[in-house]
Design a protein around this motif. Structure first.
Motif, PDB file in Angstrom:
ATOM      1  N   LEU A 283       0.831  -1.211   0.000  1.00  0.00           N
ATOM      2  CA  LEU A 283       0.000   0.000   0.000  1.00  0.00           C
ATOM      3  C   LEU A 283       0.863   1.258   0.000  1.00  0.00           C
ATOM      4  O   LEU A 283       0.572   2.230  -0.714  1.00  0.00           O
ATOM      5  N   SER A 284       1.915   1.244   0.802  1.00  0.00           N
ATOM      6  CA  SER A 284       2.803   2.404   0.901  1.00  0.00           C
ATOM      7  C   SER A 284       3.544   2.651  -0.422  1.00  0.00           C
ATOM      8  O   SER A 284       3.651   3.796  -0.881  1.00  0.00           O
ATOM      9  N   PHE A 285       4.021   1.578  -1.040  1.00  0.00           N
ATOM     10  CA  PHE A 285       4.741   1.713  -2.314  1.00  0.00           C
ATOM     11  C   PHE A 285       3.831   2.304  -3.394  1.00  0.00           C
ATOM     12  O   PHE A 285       4.235   3.212  -4.131  1.00  0.00           O
ATOM     13  N   ALA A 286       2.588   1.768  -3.497  1.00  0.00           N
ATOM     14  CA  ALA A 286       1.659   2.256  -4.523  1.00  0.00           C
ATOM     15  C   ALA A 286       1.326   3.728  -4.300  1.00  0.00           C
ATOM     16  O   ALA A 286       1.246   4.519  -5.250  1.00  0.00           O
ATOM     17  N   HIS A 287       1.163   4.112  -3.035  1.00  0.00           N
ATOM     18  CA  HIS A 287       0.833   5.497  -2.705  1.00  0.00           C
ATOM     19  C   HIS A 287       1.987   6.437  -3.082  1.00  0.00           C
ATOM     20  O   HIS A 287       1.785   7.476  -3.721  1.00  0.00           O
ATOM     21  N   LYS A 288       3.211   6.047  -2.719  1.00  0.00           N
ATOM     22  CA  LYS A 288       4.390   6.879  -3.030  1.00  0.00           C
ATOM     23  C   LYS A 288       4.609   6.990  -4.534  1.00  0.00           C
ATOM     24  O   LYS A 288       5.007   8.045  -5.049  1.00  0.00           O
ATOM     25  N   ARG A 289       4.342   5.895  -5.237  1.00  0.00           N
ATOM     26  CA  ARG A 289       4.520   5.916  -6.691  1.00  0.00           C
ATOM     27  C   ARG A 289       3.564   6.909  -7.344  1.00  0.00           C
ATOM     28  O   ARG A 289       3.950   7.669  -8.254  1.00  0.00           O
ATOM     29  N   SER A 290       2.314   6.944  -6.897  1.00  0.00           N
ATOM     30  CA  SER A 290       1.338   7.885  -7.453  1.00  0.00           C
ATOM     31  C   SER A 290       1.693   9.326  -7.090  1.00  0.00           C
ATOM     32  O   SER A 290       1.557  10.243  -7.913  1.00  0.00           O
ATOM     33  N   LEU A 291       2.148   9.537  -5.845  1.00  0.00           N
ATOM     34  CA  LEU A 291       2.557  10.879  -5.424  1.00  0.00           C
ATOM     35  C   LEU A 291       3.737  11.371  -6.259  1.00  0.00           C
ATOM     36  O   LEU A 291       3.784  12.542  -6.683  1.00  0.00           O
ATOM     37  N   SER A 292       4.697  10.473  -6.502  1.00  0.00           N
ATOM     38  CA  SER A 292       5.869  10.837  -7.296  1.00  0.00           C
ATOM     39  C   SER A 292       5.469  11.213  -8.716  1.00  0.00           C
ATOM     40  O   SER A 292       5.963  12.198  -9.278  1.00  0.00           O
ATOM     41  N   LYS A 293       4.546  10.445  -9.306  1.00  0.00           N
ATOM     42  CA  LYS A 293       4.099  10.729 -10.663  1.00  0.00           C
ATOM     43  C   LYS A 293       3.336  12.048 -10.714  1.00  0.00           C
ATOM     44  O   LYS A 293       3.472  12.833 -11.666  1.00  0.00           O
TER      45      LYS A 293
END
Length: 622
Positions: A430-440
């Motif tokens: 969950l944390s990885f997916a959230h950070k990936r979207s924030l980064s994009k």
């Protein structure tokens, strides 16, 4: 293939995480059973007594018992929530699946009841069948602890198939064997018991489905082979639960109720759909516009099915006994995959294609995009949207914003469940997916953006591999009837009744024995010549020959019995026969081509002749 030896289950005391968990489940089930008996006794006393002091004491005891029951059920719920025990040991990061623990059962002693039934119903010495009865009991004991692999599945299937023979041999429709089958509810630990063998069959079938869920959960889903096996396992689990729902009714335990089984089928289908999405991520090129649209739609489909599972789990008759961690996990996955669908939509719009698409590519993209959103986004026309990088970025930003909101919602719901908070892998995903979207989002967010980010339309769910519900293939594991020696089931079954066996001594006369034969296994006396030797000895039309000169002939073919009779000397022959009650031969029936003027006795199943009955060609006039 037939299994010659009784297979063994797992060692119930083996120090594996799964066996420890199952052992704890068994202990809690027994404690729940004890507390429920105490509660039932206390409630009866409370209703029966009129003494106020006694009522107060009993009420206090009831409060204590109910408190203990609540604690035990919470402990069992925690065990049902121990999903990590069933997952694989690989280092790859995958969202955990929801497996089911096996239903527990009490030991069952069938030695005396089956021996008594054999003596009473079949007229055989029950002690002569002790070996077969013990083999059956050993098979039942083994299937209580099946290994988590194909051998464990075959063991459960073999026992289930043996129950067909047990039912036919020992459970007449008009009475019970007097044996209770005890099973504990998989979700609540509450004990149930029934005399009906259907409860035993249904419970074994439930465990077949549960074992498939455990096998599916343990697969390494980072590989294509592991995903394929997981998909197959969850589809077979769905098939087992669906077959149970459609073929067994009035189950005494909640886990086998129609509402519960509907929920389990939908949960298994959702887990299949999740594996299909993961399979797509492995197979599809990540930098292709159409592939990313497909991934977005696959993710939306996963969200769709998990949303349906959550609704089912929230129904009044289901939510009270489904573990809170299950309901939370399903809700988390629904939000997580909705976020992923918007994320893949965003990167399809913002990252692909790098170059201006050709007319053919643009036409293909338009076609795919027309079916992508539930409603078309506001703004420019579709062609302008696809050709203008800025318009694509605007819509992609809207999708990313929605993805981030859904990621945060998934993490918020996840934080509400104490058990899920302990699952490091889920937290990491969950944390990885959230950070990936924030980064994009930070990558495509420009300082000069003065427009207000609009609301991204929902994505139309679509899958390229629809889950199957694979019903159990019972013929896959072939078994031999352990009680084969009792004779063919067409005659020697619990539903048939016959007069006591007779032994008839015949001497061959001038016109032979004076009777004709028909059929195989067992051979039927089709006709008796009036005034002949057979008629005088008491043989009747419709009798079955079960022995000739002491040789058992229940399974003998027509020619074998004829040869035995022909080989008799001047001293004559002893024939053992039985007559089914109500077995006067009726007129010919059209479905059996071999029976021209007579047919099998009433009560014998006509279908068992298989159209192979032979006309009375053996007139023993020797």
């Amino acid at each position: 293939c037939c299994v010659a030896l009784i297979p063994q289950g797992c060692d119930p005391f083996a120090q594996t995480q799964r066996s420890k968990l199952q052992h704890r489940r068994a202990r809690i089930n027994q404690q729940i059973n004890k507390e429920m008996r105490m509660r039932a006794g206390a409630e009866n006393l409370f209703r029966a007594t009129s003494n106020h002091k006694v009522k107060e004491t009993v009420a206090l005891e009831l409060s204590y018992v109910n408190s203990n029951l609540q604690l035990l059920k919470e402990e069992l719920e925690e065990l049902n929530s121990s999903m990590d025990v069933y997952q694989n040991d690989s280092e790859s990061i995958s969202v955990p699946m929801i497996p089911l623990g096996l239903k527990e059962t009490k030991e069952l002693d069938l030695l005396v009841p089956l021996k008594d039934f054999i003596s009473e119903h079949y007229g055989e010495e029950g002690v002569l069948f002790e070996k077969e009865i013990k083999e059956f009991m050993e098979l039942r004991q083994a299937m209580r602890t099946p290994s988590r692999n194909e051998a464990g599945l075959e063991l459960l299937m073999e026992y289930y198939n043996q129950l067909y023979f047990l039912d036919s041999r020992f459970f007449p429709p008009t009475r019970t064997l007097g044996v209770f089958f005890h099973w504990y509810d998989s979700l609540t630990g509450v004990p149930s018991h029934q005399r009906a063998l259907a409860f035993e069959k249904g419970s074994v079938l439930f465990n077949l489905g549960a074992l498939h869920t455990q096998i599916g959960a343990r697969q390494d889903r980072a590989s294509l082979a592991g995903l394929t096996q997981a998909i197959d396992a969850f589809q077979k689990a769905a098939g087992a639960f669906n077959y149970l729902k459609e073929n067994f009714s009035n189950a005494p335990s909640l886990d086998m109720s129609a509402a519960s089984l509907t929920m389990l089928v939908r949960l298994m289908v959702a887990q299949v759909q999740e594996c299909v999405f993961e399979k797509m991520t492995l197979l599809r090129a990540q930098n292709d516009f159409l592939a990313r649209l497909q991934l977005a739609q696959e993710a939306a489909r996963v969200e769709d099915v998990y949303s349906l599972v959550h609704q089912t789990m929230s129904q009044p008759h289901v939510k009270d006994y489904v573990p809170f961690s299950w309901t939370t996990m399903v809700q988390v996955k629904s939000e997580h995959f909705k976020a992923l669908s918007h994320y893949f939509a965003a990167i399809a719009l913002c990252d692909c294609p790098g170059e201006t698409p050709s007319d053919a590519e643009l036409l293909e993209q338009e076609k795919a995009f027309l079916q992508f959103h539930v409603t078309m986004p506001e703004g420019p026309s579709l062609r302008v949207l696809l050709q203008d990088p800025e318009e694509r970025r605007k819509l992609g930003k809207a999708h990313l914003r929605k993805a981030i909101m859904k990621h945060e919602e998934a993490m918020r719901i996840h934080g509400l469940c104490k058990i899920l908070r302990k699952m490091d892998i889920l937290q990491e995903v969950l944390s990885f997916a959230h950070k990936r979207s924030l980064s994009k989002y930070s990558e495509i967010d420009h300082e000069e953006d003065f427009f207000e980010t609009g609301e991204a339309p929902d994505i139309h769910p679509k899958t390229h591999q629809k889950p199957e519900i694979k019903s159990p293939n019972f013929s896959q594991v072939k078994v031999t009837d352990l009680f084969h020696r009792l004779g063919p089931l067409s005659v020697f079954s619990a539903k048939n009744k016959w007069y006591p066996a007779r032994r008839v001594h015949l001497m061959r006369g001038e016109n032979g024995f004076g009777f004709t034969l028909r059929g195989d296994s067992p051979v039927l006396i089709a006709g008796v010549i009036p005034g002949g030797c057979a008629a005088e000895a008491g043989l009747k039309e419709g009798d079955y020959i079960i022995s000739v000169n002491g040789k058992d002939c229940k399974w003998s073919k027509h020619a074998e019995v004829v040869q035995l009779l022909k080989s008799t000397g001047k001293e004559g022959v002893d024939i053992g026969v039985i007559t089914l009650q109500g077995s006067e031969c009726p007129k010919a029936v059209s479905h059996c081509p071999g029976l021209k003027d007579r047919c099998l006795p009433i009560k014998a199943e006509a279908s068992l002749c298989n159209g192979e009955c032979k006309p009375p060609s053996s007139k023993l006039l020797l």
